[in-house]
Design an enzyme around this catalytic site. Sequence first.
Site, PDB file in Angstrom:
ATOM      1  N   HIS A  37      43.654  33.860  32.781  1.00 53.36           N
ATOM      2  CA  HIS A  37      44.338  34.091  31.500  1.00 53.36           C
ATOM      3  C   HIS A  37      43.747  33.185  30.417  1.00 53.36           C
ATOM      4  O   HIS A  37      43.573  33.595  29.265  1.00 53.36           O
ATOM      5  CB  HIS A  37      45.828  33.765  31.610  1.00 53.36           C
ATOM      6  CG  HIS A  37      46.595  34.645  32.548  1.00 53.36           C
ATOM      7  ND1 HIS A  37      47.107  34.205  33.735  1.00 53.36           N
ATOM      8  CD2 HIS A  37      46.950  35.955  32.444  1.00 53.36           C
ATOM      9  CE1 HIS A  37      47.746  35.184  34.345  1.00 53.36           C
ATOM     10  NE2 HIS A  37      47.667  36.269  33.588  1.00 53.36           N
ATOM     11  N   GLY A 149      41.783  41.363  31.176  1.00 52.59           N
ATOM     12  CA  GLY A 149      40.864  41.023  32.271  1.00 52.59           C
ATOM     13  C   GLY A 149      40.360  42.274  32.964  1.00 52.59           C
ATOM     14  O   GLY A 149      41.087  43.266  33.081  1.00 52.59           O
ATOM     15  N   LYS A 151      39.764  42.386  36.068  1.00 55.61           N
ATOM     16  CA  LYS A 151      40.281  42.443  37.443  1.00 55.61           C
ATOM     17  C   LYS A 151      41.182  43.671  37.588  1.00 55.61           C
ATOM     18  O   LYS A 151      41.127  44.390  38.562  1.00 55.61           O
ATOM     19  CB  LYS A 151      41.050  41.179  37.797  1.00 55.61           C
ATOM     20  CG  LYS A 151      41.280  41.075  39.294  1.00 55.61           C
ATOM     21  CD  LYS A 151      42.410  40.184  39.626  1.00 55.61           C
ATOM     22  CE  LYS A 151      43.601  41.027  39.744  1.00 55.61           C
ATOM     23  NZ  LYS A 151      44.853  40.673  40.027  1.00 55.61           N
ATOM     24  N   ASP A 152      41.985  43.910  36.548  1.00 56.51           N
ATOM     25  CA  ASP A 152      42.835  45.104  36.539  1.00 56.51           C
ATOM     26  C   ASP A 152      42.043  46.221  35.862  1.00 56.51           C
ATOM     27  O   ASP A 152      42.346  46.634  34.742  1.00 56.51           O
ATOM     28  CB  ASP A 152      44.133  44.812  35.780  1.00 56.51           C
ATOM     29  CG  ASP A 152      44.937  43.730  36.467  1.00 56.51           C
ATOM     30  OD1 ASP A 152      45.353  43.946  37.617  1.00 56.51           O
ATOM     31  OD2 ASP A 152      45.124  42.648  35.882  1.00 56.51           O
ATOM     32  N   ARG A 189      49.595  36.642  41.840  1.00 54.10           N
ATOM     33  CA  ARG A 189      50.141  36.976  43.162  1.00 54.10           C
ATOM     34  C   ARG A 189      49.473  36.179  44.287  1.00 54.10           C
ATOM     35  O   ARG A 189      49.967  36.183  45.411  1.00 54.10           O
ATOM     36  CB  ARG A 189      50.036  38.478  43.412  1.00 54.10           C
ATOM     37  CG  ARG A 189      50.972  39.261  42.494  1.00 54.10           C
ATOM     38  CD  ARG A 189      51.110  40.729  42.880  1.00 54.10           C
ATOM     39  NE  ARG A 189      52.233  41.335  42.222  1.00 54.10           N
ATOM     40  CZ  ARG A 189      52.157  42.141  41.152  1.00 54.10           C
ATOM     41  NH1 ARG A 189      50.977  42.431  40.629  1.00 54.10           N
ATOM     42  NH2 ARG A 189      53.245  42.652  40.612  1.00 54.10           N
TER      43      ARG A 189
END
Length: 294
Positions: A37, A149, A151-152, A189
Amino acid sequence: MKTFATNKQLRKTIRAEKLAGKSIAFVPTMGNLHEGHLQLVRKARQVADVVVVSIFVNPLQFGANEDLAGYPRTLSEDKHKLFAEGAQYLFYPGVDEIYPEGIDKQCRVIVPDLTDTLCGTNRPGHFTGVATVVSKLFNIVQPDVAIFGKKDFQQLTVIEKMVEDLCMPIDIIGIETARDMDGLALSSRNGYLSKQERRIAPFIHATLQELRDAVACGFDCYIDLEKHAREKLKNAGFEPDYVSVRDARTLREVNRYTEQIVILAAAKLGGTRLIDNVCFTLNPAQDWGMLATH
Ligand code: PAF
């Protein structure tokens, strides 16, 4: 750094910044901020005068059996981190501020096609929840640019499509996935993982890298590659949801028009669902004949 809990206060402040000629970058988050982040916030600082970060754990994007109640909420640590990174404004609304009439009466933003595959298959409604809240946040903040990001990856693709289709005047910037030294993609997570699971977790990235090397070398039977990768993940202790080689723009099968490939994976490790991906440009020397056998 100033924190706002209401749309009205935040809008008033942003309006004043805009009247003063300032550009606005926005980083929407659900909090529990990690280095990934913070990299988004650093990028935001590079591209605009004013950085607005939101922290809102959005109930609309969680399924009935998902981790909404237990999702980590770490506001005071998050505030310190954002202050240290030089974010000017934090928007931290309650659920009533975003969904004043309750989530059932909230109108929804549905992005078709991109959302009925991959994570959308096992998480029905998830991307509608994401698109709805992100469009609301965009309307509240009215940024010039918003940072997400990679990543998603599916989420980023859905948001890019929503912005394009709804003619939102916002530039979307995707930032490379931040990783731990052993390759594990940073995620809020990851904190759910036991010590033993944490040791195994980087295997998901290693598996994707292996797949990327095989595809880049011209290995063209994707079904076999995907199956092999799922088996490897299973043997390592994961419960794979999918491993899939896709066109990075459409998230559909690779075809003759594909320029960029993304290989995505989602798998459960114990009770924790992990996702990751690798994205790369197809070598133009590889002709369609070598890629057509999915
Ligand atoms: O990626 C996230 O943290 C969330 O899905 C987002 C974009 C903040 C929407 O709730």
